[in-house]
Motif scaffolding. Structure first.
Motif, PDB file in Angstrom:
ATOM      1  N   THR A 386       2.442 -24.909  55.168  1.00 47.16           N
ATOM      2  CA  THR A 386       3.131 -24.741  56.460  1.00 47.16           C
ATOM      3  C   THR A 386       2.879 -25.911  57.406  1.00 47.16           C
ATOM      4  OG1 THR A 386       1.268 -23.636  57.500  1.00 47.16           O
ATOM      5  CG2 THR A 386       2.873 -22.222  56.380  1.00 47.16           C
ATOM      6  N   ILE A 457       2.933 -14.874  55.608  1.00 42.20           N
ATOM      7  CA  ILE A 457       3.251 -16.268  55.942  1.00 42.20           C
ATOM      8  C   ILE A 457       4.394 -16.320  56.958  1.00 42.20           C
ATOM      9  CG2 ILE A 457       4.207 -18.419  54.995  1.00 42.20           C
ATOM     10  CD1 ILE A 457       1.278 -18.169  54.362  1.00 42.20           C
ATOM     11  N   LYS A 461       4.224 -17.974  60.722  1.00 42.45           N
ATOM     12  CA  LYS A 461       5.177 -18.977  61.213  1.00 42.45           C
ATOM     13  C   LYS A 461       5.824 -18.500  62.506  1.00 42.45           C
ATOM     14  CE  LYS A 461       6.522 -21.131  56.831  1.00 42.45           C
ATOM     15  NZ  LYS A 461       7.534 -21.065  55.763  1.00 42.45           N
TER      16      LYS A 461
END
Ligand SMILES: *Cc1c(COP(=O)(O)O)cnc(C)c1O
Length: 469
Positions: A386, A457, A461
């Protein structure tokens, strides 16, 4: 009989059916129930004069209290080190309440339940491939397990100096050596009258490690000039799941006189996997080991056990003997749990673990451990991709310790975590590692899958975007 009790007695089957349905509704929806919520209650409910009966109270529970419940047994609750009840463990837990046995003496009323506890400890020793030179029992958590073990260690220490601390109180400074103790061990030093500041902190191995530097350990031992001491070592530290070198500690045991305790609250389960058992190699040489079941064994809270070498049972009884229950003959034959651990009356606390061990076997727990560790690694890899996060430590087992990338973001870490947790899809806890603020994600729940990691995830984000607004 009181009317409310009589009514409930007549209605028992219906009450249990409704309770079962309630359980099914919660467990079937764990995936969508939030991992955090801001619901609250006024805890000053007034005690009614006349009982409402279980069915009415269940309704009130549903309206007022059930909405407070978070999905902590669910797959994305990665805070602390949190397991979630498996089906078999719930069977055991429910039946422990139904049978409501007082688990104390082997040769007395309720004796069968002490034998079930023996049998469960024996199954756990097999699971962890530990020898039967340990005597074990169940307590509420690893904190109480550390307490029990260190309590016996304290008595052993006194006896090395010809003192009986259990009878006469502590009259000598107790030497404790440790590198990265869990906070609960420090709490135990306070509870045991040893003193929460009264320990020597050993160096850790250089290079992002939390394990004892064995050279420093030996230097500190030499400084004690032959005096006895207690070593608190770790099988799995909470930040980075680091392990002390148990083979090296075993070698020191041949030269020096000390009580060797291992806090293996979750890390002990490394022993069930061929991939990780090297981490605990040599741990069978310890005098005492503390292990949680409500973490990686995935049974309901309050379940943990201690293991203490049988040769120390004398010190154990001196520490915990209930003065109203004199020992008759051989303590191992006339065994009574109330003389070897903190509590007197106890529920059949071993039953959830007994059901789980029988239901899932060695293979089941190997799979849980290997799934958790694989997901931790997978999650860490996704995190790095990321580019918003960095790892604070390598992934040794099941814990991922990470932070927002760059030192300039250090003051945003706690806001970020609040945003993430408030979304209610994943729950993680804060930490500080090597002076840097970070976040811990601990994988132990049997339900967690790669799909959950994907959701986690996405949530991370999205929280980064929210943070920048
Ligand atoms: C969780 C934990 C403890 C404390 O266990 P409780 O079950 O909360 O009492 C002790 N040591 C370690 C390493 C732990 O992870």
């Amino acid at each position: 009989m009181n009317a409310a009790l009589q009514n409930d007695l007549n209605n028992f089957e219906n009450i249990l059916e409704k309770t079962k349905q309630q359980g099914i509704d919660f467990l079937n929806n764990l995936d969508t129930i939030p991992t955090s919520n801001k619901n609250t209650i006024d805890p000053k409910s007034i005690l009614n004069e006349f009982g409402l009966g279980s069915i009415e109270v269940l309704k009130e529970f549903n309206e007022r209290l059930a909405p407070l419940m978070v999905s902590s047994p669910g797959p994305r609750y990665l805070g602390f080190v949190t397991g979630g009840s498996t089906p078999a463990s719930i069977v055991g837990d429910w039946l422990a309440s139904v049978y409501d046995q007082n688990t104390q003496a082997v040769k007395a009323q309720g004796g069968a339940s002490a034998l079930i506890e023996f049998e469960t400890i024996n199954l756990l020793l097999q699971l962890l491939e530990l020898p039967d030179s340990f005597l074990g029992g169940f307590v509420t958590g690893a904190t109480m397990s550390n307490f029990t073990c260190l309590g016996v260690a304290r008595q052993w220490f006194g006896k090395q100096l010809g003192k009986d601390f259990a009878k006469n109180g502590i009259s000598e400074n107790i030497n404790i050596l440790t590198a990265t103790p869990h906070s609960s061990s420090i709490k135990c030093l306070s509870m045991l009258g040893i003193g929460s500041q009264n320990y020597t902190t050993l160096k850790t191995i250089e290079g992002n490690r939390e394990a004892i530097d064995i050279v420093d350990l030996e230097e500190n031992i030499k400084k004690l000039n032959g005096k006895p001491f207690i070593l608190i070592s770790s099988a799995g530290t909470v930040n980075t799941a680091d392990f002390d070198d148990f083979e090296a500690i075993s070698k020191l045991r041949e030269k020096y006189n000390f009580w060797w305790h291992i806090d293996a609250a979750f890390g002990g389960f490394a022993a069930v996997s061929e991939k990780f058992k090297h981490l605990v190699e040599g741990w069978e040489g310890a005098d005492s080991i503390a292990i949680d079941c409500h973490k990686w064994l995935n049974v309901p809270y309050e379940s943990a056990f201690y293991l203490i070498k049988k040769e120390h049972v004398g010190f154990q009884i001196e520490t915990f003997q209930n003065s109203n229950a004199p020992y008759l003959g051989n303590p191992l034959e006339n065994f009574n749990y109330l003389n070897v651990l903190p509590e007197n009356s106890r529920r059949l606390r071993a039953l959830p673990a007994w059901f789980s061990l029988k239901a899932y076997g060695k293979d089941g727990f190997k799979d849980i451990v290997e799934n958790s560790t694989a997901l931790a690694l997978h999650f860490a890899n996704c995190l790095i991709e990321t580019e918003s996060f960095e790892l604070l430590a390598p992934i040794r087992l099941n814990n991922v310790c990470f932070t927002l990338k760059g030192n300039h973001n250090q003051d945003k870490v706690s806001d970020f975590l609040t945003i993430l947790n408030d979304k209610g899809k994943v729950f993680m806890t804060p930490t500080v590692y090597e002076g840097r603020k970070g976040i811990r994600a601990s994988f132990v729940n049997w339900r967690t899958t790669e799909d959950d990691v994907k959701i986690i995830i996405e949530e991370l984000k999205a929280s980064i975007l929210d943070l920048e607004i």
